[in-house]
Design an enzyme around this catalytic site. Structure first.
Site, PDB file in Angstrom:
ATOM      1  N   SER A  42      12.874  -9.044  15.922  1.00  0.00           N
ATOM      2  CA  SER A  42      14.067  -9.015  16.775  1.00  0.00           C
ATOM      3  C   SER A  42      15.297  -9.582  16.079  1.00  0.00           C
ATOM      4  CB  SER A  42      13.807  -9.769  18.083  1.00  0.00           C
ATOM      5  OG  SER A  42      13.491 -11.117  17.821  1.00  0.00           O
ATOM      6  N   ASP A  54      -1.707   4.817   9.656  1.00  0.00           N
ATOM      7  CA  ASP A  54      -3.062   5.048  10.153  1.00  0.00           C
ATOM      8  C   ASP A  54      -4.086   4.428   9.211  1.00  0.00           C
ATOM      9  OD1 ASP A  54      -3.837   7.015   8.152  1.00  0.00           O
ATOM     10  OD2 ASP A  54      -2.644   8.476   9.252  1.00  0.00           O
ATOM     11  N   TYR A  84      -4.714   5.132   5.305  1.00  0.00           N
ATOM     12  CA  TYR A  84      -3.796   4.595   4.294  1.00  0.00           C
ATOM     13  C   TYR A  84      -4.322   3.212   3.923  1.00  0.00           C
ATOM     14  CZ  TYR A  84       0.744   3.760   2.021  1.00  0.00           C
ATOM     15  OH  TYR A  84       1.741   3.517   1.114  1.00  0.00           O
TER      16      TYR A  84
END
Length: 155
Positions: free
Chosen positions: A62, A80, A83
């Site tokens: 943030s 995913d 990898y």
């Protein structure tokens, strides 16, 4: 739930914060950015092997737009579990909002894991009954490199 982590750059081992639900990732090197550069790929100094049936969602912290002056252009990145080779280094894809720089070790993004669309019923049950995520540093992920950033759709 264990996530295997191969640290490619000293000081980049992710740490699970007790104050939040996401896991912070760090920049692997010093970098400078100008407004002329549309997209930048910031190495995060780690390769990871996620549990079978899971994927990672990577997002800006943030404070990243305010402190580092950059953001991830599509809001999130998805990694995913295929990898997962030793050379499949994670990156933060960033667009600068101003002339800025980051330093090696800066916490610039974060990730969480979630079930993927290929999760089996057994994967879902394991997730339901797991009580924590554990990061385990390893010397070798024992998986084939997928080909690096942007390898989706090559074959």
């Amino acid at each position: 739930m264990k996530i295997k982590v191969k640290v490619l750059t000293d000081g980049c081992m992710p740490v699970i914060s007790q104050n939040g639900d996401w896991i912070d990732l760090r920049a692997a090197k010093n970098m400078s950015f100008s407004l002329k550069e549309a997209v930048n790929y910031i190495p995060l100094g780690v390769a990871m092997q996620l549990p079978k049936g899971f994927e990672a969602i990577v997002a800006s912290r943030s404070s990243t737009p305010k402190k580092q002056g950059m953001f991830i252009p599509c809001g999130i990145g998805v990694i995913d579990n295929s990898y997962s080779g030793n050379g499949d280094q994670w990156h933060f894809i960033a667009v600068p909002l101003k002339e800025t720089k980051i330093n090696k070790g800066d916490r610039i993004c974060q990730f969480r894991i979630q079930l993927s669309q290929k999760a089996t019923f057994l994967d879902k049950i394991k997730w339901l009954f797991s009580n924590k995520i554990e990061l385990v540093q390893v010397n070798n992920l024992n998986e084939e490199n997928r080909g690096g950033l942007g390898s989706t759709g090559i074959n």
